[in-house]
Design an enzyme around this catalytic site. Structure first.
Site, PDB file in Angstrom:
ATOM      1  N   LYS A 228       0.860  -1.189   0.000  1.00 54.26           N
ATOM      2  CA  LYS A 228       0.000   0.000   0.000  1.00 54.26           C
ATOM      3  C   LYS A 228       0.894   1.235   0.000  1.00 54.26           C
ATOM      4  CE  LYS A 228      -3.430   2.962   1.263  1.00 54.26           C
ATOM      5  NZ  LYS A 228      -4.036   3.030   2.582  1.00 54.26           N
ATOM      6  N   HIS A 289      -9.782   5.127  -3.714  1.00 50.73           N
ATOM      7  CA  HIS A 289     -10.575   6.366  -3.597  1.00 50.73           C
ATOM      8  C   HIS A 289     -10.715   7.066  -4.963  1.00 50.73           C
ATOM      9  CE1 HIS A 289      -9.555   5.447   0.507  1.00 50.73           C
ATOM     10  NE2 HIS A 289      -8.326   5.897   0.386  1.00 50.73           N
ATOM     11  N   ASP A 361     -13.022   1.230   2.880  1.00 53.64           N
ATOM     12  CA  ASP A 361     -12.290   1.995   3.905  1.00 53.64           C
ATOM     13  C   ASP A 361     -12.937   1.840   5.281  1.00 53.64           C
ATOM     14  OD1 ASP A 361      -9.978   3.370   4.435  1.00 53.64           O
ATOM     15  OD2 ASP A 361     -10.615   5.279   3.589  1.00 53.64           O
TER      16      ASP A 361
HETATM   17 ZN   LIG Z   1      -7.889   3.489   3.775  1.00 53.53          ZN
END
Ligand SMILES: [Zn+2]
Length: 450
Positions: A228, A289, A361
């Site tokens: 990530k 996102h 999320d």
């Molecule tokens: Zn996140």
């Protein structure tokens, strides 16, 4: 099997040799041998007889189906009339239910909660976060999510949680975990809440090509199965701008080259348009996102086949609950700005045919409400089937072929959930999952309570 082997070893090693002892030893050894042979040849079989089974590839709904499970995998799906349960098979009858594969959430933070965000989070130890994670893992599994990607946790608490679940110590979904997220000094994935005297730096901070190469190798060393990174600023961080790119194109290319060479996919947190474009051009596998994308960023994702993981339900939740949450005011203002743009920009990506994998999320809203994400995708133009595909076949494609998840087919892991009605008619039924099986083990069955 372990117990049988142990008792067999114990008997063989016994020093007392009375005739009875010999006889008992022979009988036990024979029984143990039979049991070992039997279990080696035929793992535990379970037959689920279902009212309906949804094929998530085609949308076809077949009535009166039987799913045969051997050990932790599906071995057969056929009309119930063609499948006979043998003696010793476990059977589960779900005549009123619709079955589909266990859902996959590609963006969670199981070890975080709403109260981990902002200043309050500074007082929570990693050990306590891991225990929050154990609770949240159970909630997530009960909600029908049998696999999650956990994209960011402190001090490898996510790796510990994954291992505890795999060892059977804790109940939860399969976790594909990243460990700490990589980011630039002072960026979204650093920690800027403390004044300089503390000299505090986030664990994932790495700058420059050599720095990021080292950090990718380090997180893999400690158990990361996915990398990530923070490509742009974020909402729940102090002193940065969601619109501004953070890692350079060169740094991200170096991250992707090392991660892919070592067999890991890369997920990039990115809101702003430039960061989305750079991350996609660098070869990351998913943009997380993407809320502040422009048309050029959408076109870049489409051209490169980069997945978008939209995380939209948090906007709906926060609009209703922001005033009651402990999120600091500087984050609330950024959140309002992002929420105002996220639906329009994501809708454009959907319309352009950008590949989408389901992600929430969760942690920015309570764990277990993950399925709230589906109806937002439908509101933005997806069919309910397409929305279900984001959390099954698309998510499975983004995870990679070694994870046997996302469909109910022979050879796949027996991750099965059930709901009352057809989710391709009304996707919100997925907010009420009543049956959850992971790897052939039943973790929830509300149908048996009647
Ligand atoms: Zn996140």
């Amino acid at each position: 099997m372990k117990a049988l082997k142990n008792s067999f070893a114990h008997v063989s090693a016994g020093r007392e040799i009375s005739p009875w002892g010999v006889l008992i030893a022979v009988v036990l050894a024979t029984l143990a041998g039979m049991a070992l042979t039997a279990s080696a040849q035929a793992p535990k079989r379970t037959v689920i007889r279902a009212g309906r089974v949804l094929n998530v590839r085609t949308g076809e709904l077949r009535a009166n189906q039987a799913i045969v499970i051997e050990g932790d995998k599906i071995s057969q799906i056929a009309p119930s009339s063609e499948v006979t349960a043998a003696a010793g098979d476990a059977t589960i009858d779900l005549p009123d239910a619709t079955l589909l594969p266990g859902l996959i959430d590609m963006h969670t933070h199981l070890t975080f909660d709403l109260n981990s965000l902002g200043y309050q989070g500074l007082s929570i130890s990693t050990a306590r976060e891991a225990l929050h994670g154990a609770r949240n893992a159970r909630r997530t599994l009960d909600a029908g999510f049998t696999t999650v990607r956990n994209l960011g946790a402190k001090n490898y608490a996510d790796i510990a949680l994954r291992d505890a679940i795999n060892d059977g110590d804790v109940v939860g979904p399969r976790i594909v975990a990243s460990g700490p997220a990589l980011g630039i000094t002072g960026g979204h994935c650093d920690e800027n809440l403390l004044p300089p005297a503390f000299h505090f730096e986030g664990e994932g901070v790495a700058d420059g090509v050599e720095g990021v190469q080292h950090k990718v190798r380090e997180v893999i060393k400690y158990g990361a199965e996915v990398i990530k990174i923070c490509a742009t600023g974020g909402v729940l961080s102090k002193g940065d701008d969601p619109n501004a790119s953070q890692y350079t194109l060169e740094e991200m290319k170096a991250i992707v080259a090392d991660a892919h060479r070592l067999g890991r996919r890369v997920a990039a947190h990115a809101h702003g348009a430039e960061g989305v474009r750079w991350a996609s051009e660098a070869g990351v596998d998913s943009i997380e996102h993407g809320h502040l994308m422009d048309d050029a960023a959408v076109a870049t994702l489409k051209k490169n086949g980069t997945y978008l993981v939209p995380t939209l339900f948090l906007g709906e939740y926060m609009e209703k609950n922001m005033d009651r949450s402990d999120v600091p005011e500087f984050s609330k203002q950024k959140m309002r700005d992002v929420i105002a743009a996220m639906r329009k920009n994501t809708g454009k990506a959907f319309a352009a045919g950008v590949k989408v994998a389901f992600g929430t999320d969760a942690a920015v809203y309570p764990h277990g409400l993950n399925a709230g994400e589906f109806h937002v995708y439908v509101q933005l133009g997806m069919t309910p089937l397409a929305a279900i595909q984001t959390a099954t076949i698309n998510a499975s494609d983004l995870l990679g072929s070694k994870y046997l998840v996302g469909t109910l087919e022979p050879g796949r892991w027996a991750d099965v959930i059930a709901v009352d009605s057809d989710p391709t008619k009304d996707v919100t039924i997925l907010e009420h999952v009543k049956f959850v099986m992971k790897g052939g083990t039943v973790y929830k069955n509300d149908y048996s309570k009647r």
